[in-house]
Scaffold this motif. Sequence first.
Motif, PDB file in Angstrom:
ATOM      1  N   LEU A 120       5.868  56.001 -22.207  1.00 54.58           N
ATOM      2  CA  LEU A 120       6.916  55.047 -22.571  1.00 54.58           C
ATOM      3  C   LEU A 120       8.311  55.520 -22.184  1.00 54.58           C
ATOM      4  CD1 LEU A 120       5.572  53.823 -26.017  1.00 54.58           C
ATOM      5  CD2 LEU A 120       5.353  52.726 -23.799  1.00 54.58           C
ATOM      6  N   ALA A 121       8.417  56.614 -21.434  1.00 53.05           N
ATOM      7  CA  ALA A 121       9.748  57.112 -21.061  1.00 53.05           C
ATOM      8  C   ALA A 121      10.462  56.093 -20.175  1.00 53.05           C
ATOM      9  CB  ALA A 121       9.613  58.435 -20.333  1.00 53.05           C
ATOM     10  N   GLU A 122      11.745  55.851 -20.482  1.00 50.14           N
ATOM     11  CA  GLU A 122      12.523  54.839 -19.747  1.00 50.14           C
ATOM     12  C   GLU A 122      13.530  55.503 -18.814  1.00 50.14           C
ATOM     13  OE1 GLU A 122      14.251  52.876 -23.091  1.00 50.14           O
ATOM     14  OE2 GLU A 122      12.587  51.482 -23.325  1.00 50.14           O
ATOM     15  N   ALA A 123      13.736  54.904 -17.656  1.00 47.28           N
ATOM     16  CA  ALA A 123      14.718  55.441 -16.705  1.00 47.28           C
ATOM     17  C   ALA A 123      16.089  54.859 -17.024  1.00 47.28           C
ATOM     18  CB  ALA A 123      14.308  55.046 -15.289  1.00 47.28           C
ATOM     19  N   PRO A 124      17.187  55.596 -16.713  1.00 47.74           N
ATOM     20  CA  PRO A 124      18.526  55.043 -16.976  1.00 47.74           C
ATOM     21  C   PRO A 124      18.872  53.966 -15.956  1.00 47.74           C
ATOM     22  CG  PRO A 124      18.711  57.156 -15.865  1.00 47.74           C
ATOM     23  CD  PRO A 124      17.245  56.918 -16.092  1.00 47.74           C
ATOM     24  N   GLY A 125      19.760  53.051 -16.331  1.00 42.74           N
ATOM     25  CA  GLY A 125      20.187  52.011 -15.382  1.00 42.74           C
ATOM     26  C   GLY A 125      20.362  50.704 -16.100  1.00 42.74           C
ATOM     27  N   ILE A 126      20.942  49.706 -15.421  1.00 45.50           N
ATOM     28  CA  ILE A 126      21.136  48.405 -16.074  1.00 45.50           C
ATOM     29  C   ILE A 126      19.785  47.765 -16.376  1.00 45.50           C
ATOM     30  CG2 ILE A 126      21.404  47.028 -13.950  1.00 45.50           C
ATOM     31  CD1 ILE A 126      23.526  45.413 -15.515  1.00 45.50           C
ATOM     32  N   ASP A 127      18.799  48.025 -15.500  1.00 50.42           N
ATOM     33  CA  ASP A 127      17.434  47.576 -15.796  1.00 50.42           C
ATOM     34  C   ASP A 127      16.662  48.807 -16.242  1.00 50.42           C
ATOM     35  OD1 ASP A 127      17.293  48.893 -13.361  1.00 50.42           O
ATOM     36  OD2 ASP A 127      15.405  47.915 -12.866  1.00 50.42           O
ATOM     37  N   VAL A 128      16.001  48.689 -17.396  1.00 49.15           N
ATOM     38  CA  VAL A 128      15.291  49.860 -17.897  1.00 49.15           C
ATOM     39  C   VAL A 128      13.848  49.799 -17.435  1.00 49.15           C
ATOM     40  CG1 VAL A 128      14.571  51.084 -19.958  1.00 49.15           C
ATOM     41  CG2 VAL A 128      16.868  50.208 -19.786  1.00 49.15           C
ATOM     42  N   CYS A 129      13.594  50.415 -16.282  1.00 50.65           N
ATOM     43  CA  CYS A 129      12.213  50.438 -15.797  1.00 50.65           C
ATOM     44  C   CYS A 129      11.552  51.720 -16.291  1.00 50.65           C
ATOM     45  CB  CYS A 129      12.187  50.350 -14.282  1.00 50.65           C
ATOM     46  SG  CYS A 129      13.008  51.703 -13.477  1.00 50.65           S
ATOM     47  N   ARG A 130      10.289  51.905 -15.977  1.00 43.99           N
ATOM     48  CA  ARG A 130       9.605  53.134 -16.372  1.00 43.99           C
ATOM     49  C   ARG A 130      10.237  54.322 -15.666  1.00 43.99           C
ATOM     50  NH1 ARG A 130       4.258  53.461 -18.242  1.00 43.99           N
ATOM     51  NH2 ARG A 130       4.211  55.366 -17.028  1.00 43.99           N
ATOM     52  N   LYS A 131      10.339  55.442 -16.386  1.00 44.47           N
ATOM     53  CA  LYS A 131      10.908  56.636 -15.755  1.00 44.47           C
ATOM     54  C   LYS A 131       9.943  57.175 -14.700  1.00 44.47           C
ATOM     55  CE  LYS A 131      13.139  60.953 -16.877  1.00 44.47           C
ATOM     56  NZ  LYS A 131      13.554  61.829 -17.950  1.00 44.47           N
ATOM     57  N   PHE A 132       8.642  57.140 -15.029  1.00 42.93           N
ATOM     58  CA  PHE A 132       7.611  57.586 -14.092  1.00 42.93           C
ATOM     59  C   PHE A 132       6.758  56.377 -13.746  1.00 42.93           C
ATOM     60  CE2 PHE A 132       8.483  60.856 -17.264  1.00 42.93           C
ATOM     61  CZ  PHE A 132       9.063  61.815 -16.453  1.00 42.93           C
ATOM     62  N   PRO A 133       6.403  56.220 -12.479  1.00 39.82           N
ATOM     63  CA  PRO A 133       5.610  55.027 -12.141  1.00 39.82           C
ATOM     64  C   PRO A 133       4.285  55.017 -12.884  1.00 39.82           C
ATOM     65  CG  PRO A 133       5.842  56.507 -10.243  1.00 39.82           C
ATOM     66  CD  PRO A 133       6.637  57.104 -11.353  1.00 39.82           C
ATOM     67  N   LEU A 134       3.823  53.839 -13.190  1.00 39.20           N
ATOM     68  CA  LEU A 134       2.524  53.704 -13.871  1.00 39.20           C
ATOM     69  C   LEU A 134       1.429  53.949 -12.839  1.00 39.20           C
ATOM     70  CD1 LEU A 134       0.871  52.718 -16.379  1.00 39.20           C
ATOM     71  CD2 LEU A 134       1.016  50.434 -15.381  1.00 39.20           C
ATOM     72  N   ILE A 135       0.575  54.920 -13.124  1.00 40.58           N
ATOM     73  CA  ILE A 135      -0.516  55.189 -12.179  1.00 40.58           C
ATOM     74  C   ILE A 135      -1.825  54.794 -12.852  1.00 40.58           C
ATOM     75  CG2 ILE A 135      -1.706  56.951 -10.807  1.00 40.58           C
ATOM     76  CD1 ILE A 135       0.957  58.393 -10.602  1.00 40.58           C
ATOM     77  N   VAL A 136      -2.446  53.749 -12.321  1.00 42.23           N
ATOM     78  CA  VAL A 136      -3.701  53.259 -12.907  1.00 42.23           C
ATOM     79  C   VAL A 136      -4.712  53.015 -11.790  1.00 42.23           C
ATOM     80  CG1 VAL A 136      -2.976  52.202 -15.083  1.00 42.23           C
ATOM     81  CG2 VAL A 136      -2.591  50.981 -12.974  1.00 42.23           C
ATOM     82  N   PHE A 137      -5.969  53.059 -12.179  1.00 44.82           N
ATOM     83  CA  PHE A 137      -7.040  52.921 -11.187  1.00 44.82           C
ATOM     84  C   PHE A 137      -7.828  51.648 -11.443  1.00 44.82           C
ATOM     85  CE2 PHE A 137      -6.018  57.339 -11.713  1.00 44.82           C
ATOM     86  CZ  PHE A 137      -5.830  57.740 -10.390  1.00 44.82           C
ATOM     87  N   PRO A 138      -7.985  50.799 -10.417  1.00 46.98           N
ATOM     88  CA  PRO A 138      -8.771  49.583 -10.618  1.00 46.98           C
ATOM     89  C   PRO A 138     -10.246  49.823 -10.292  1.00 46.98           C
ATOM     90  CG  PRO A 138      -7.655  49.515  -8.484  1.00 46.98           C
ATOM     91  CD  PRO A 138      -7.369  50.871  -9.087  1.00 46.98           C
TER      92      PRO A 138
END
Length: 299
Positions: free
Chosen positions: A278-296
């Motif tokens: 749930l770590a958030e990156a700084p910026g006007i848009d708060v996206c994930r700090k680390f990209p979500l890595i998932v496997f389909p």
Amino acid sequence: MSDFKNQVRKITELVGGFPVSEYIPSLAWIDHIRGLNAKAEEVSKTFGDLMDKVVQEHLDSRDKQTMDLVDILLSFERQNKDGIEIRRSDIKFIILDLFLGGTATTHSLLEWTMTELIRHPECMKKLQDEIRGDTTKLNIYRSHEEVEDMKYLKAVIKEGLRLHPSLPLLVPRLLTEDVKLKGYDIAEGTQVIINAWAIQRDTVTWGMDAEEFRPERHLDSPLDFRGTNFEYIPFGSGRRICPGIGFAMALVEVTLANLVNRFNWRMDVRFSEDEYNLAEAPGIDVCRKFPLIVFPSTA
Ligand code: HEM
């Protein structure tokens, strides 16, 4: 493309940053040492060049059959429409505004909503049941018309927007006149920042489980995101409300429906720490700090 994504990230970080010079002009040198000015010049040049390219490409193919938004804007250039003259620089800024307003926000909402679904398998299952229905042909594309009546899908996205509004502080406003509010005198020119993130996690409105991802809370709720319910304003409110709501929702609904319809998703075990997730990156848009890595895996 990935460099371009980095540039978009840089611009959102800059716009959401804290330039010391804006609050204490005599300390402007601090921004210089922090490299803010250099970064601003770099992104300004990158986007300036890109907008030049977009406009030039449209000018070079003027005789094509169908017109897109840029063609339409260019056809208004230098015409005085209802007292408004559109210049080339205005056109470039409109395209840039739409581009920045529409990409990082939508992408961030999708990524956060997928994060929450993976953290809450029971919600993922409920959503897949709704989207898959009783069909055995899971590889069928779910169209915009099909997702229109999917109530749980809409509730999931609304909950993603509530807990992770893409622009948590909306866009800052400046008071155009002196205002008296609840006994306080607020002077013209004061910057007003609205904390939608905090409003949307307020336990008075959302109950003691306000911090929890619980899409069910939207199923029978009259609260809507179109700017009239001030308890829930992920797209802002008033005259500056996001003009892309319809487009954003259509895009996110269809994309999410197809992602979870066709595949089952699993997260790398290394990334199961909640805090990390749930770590958030700084910026006007708060996206994930680390990209979500998932496997389909195919369902
Ligand atoms: C999940 C997706 C999106 C979210 C959460 C979002 C949210 C917002 C918010 C909070 C604002 C500021 C409103 C205010 O301060 O009252 C805004 C402004 C804006 N949005 Fe969106 N937006 C999204 C998608 C889009 C899309 C897809 C487009 C266009 C294609 C778009 C274009 C804009 C523009 C141009 C503005 C500036 C409006 C102005 O200041 O006059 N947005 N958006």
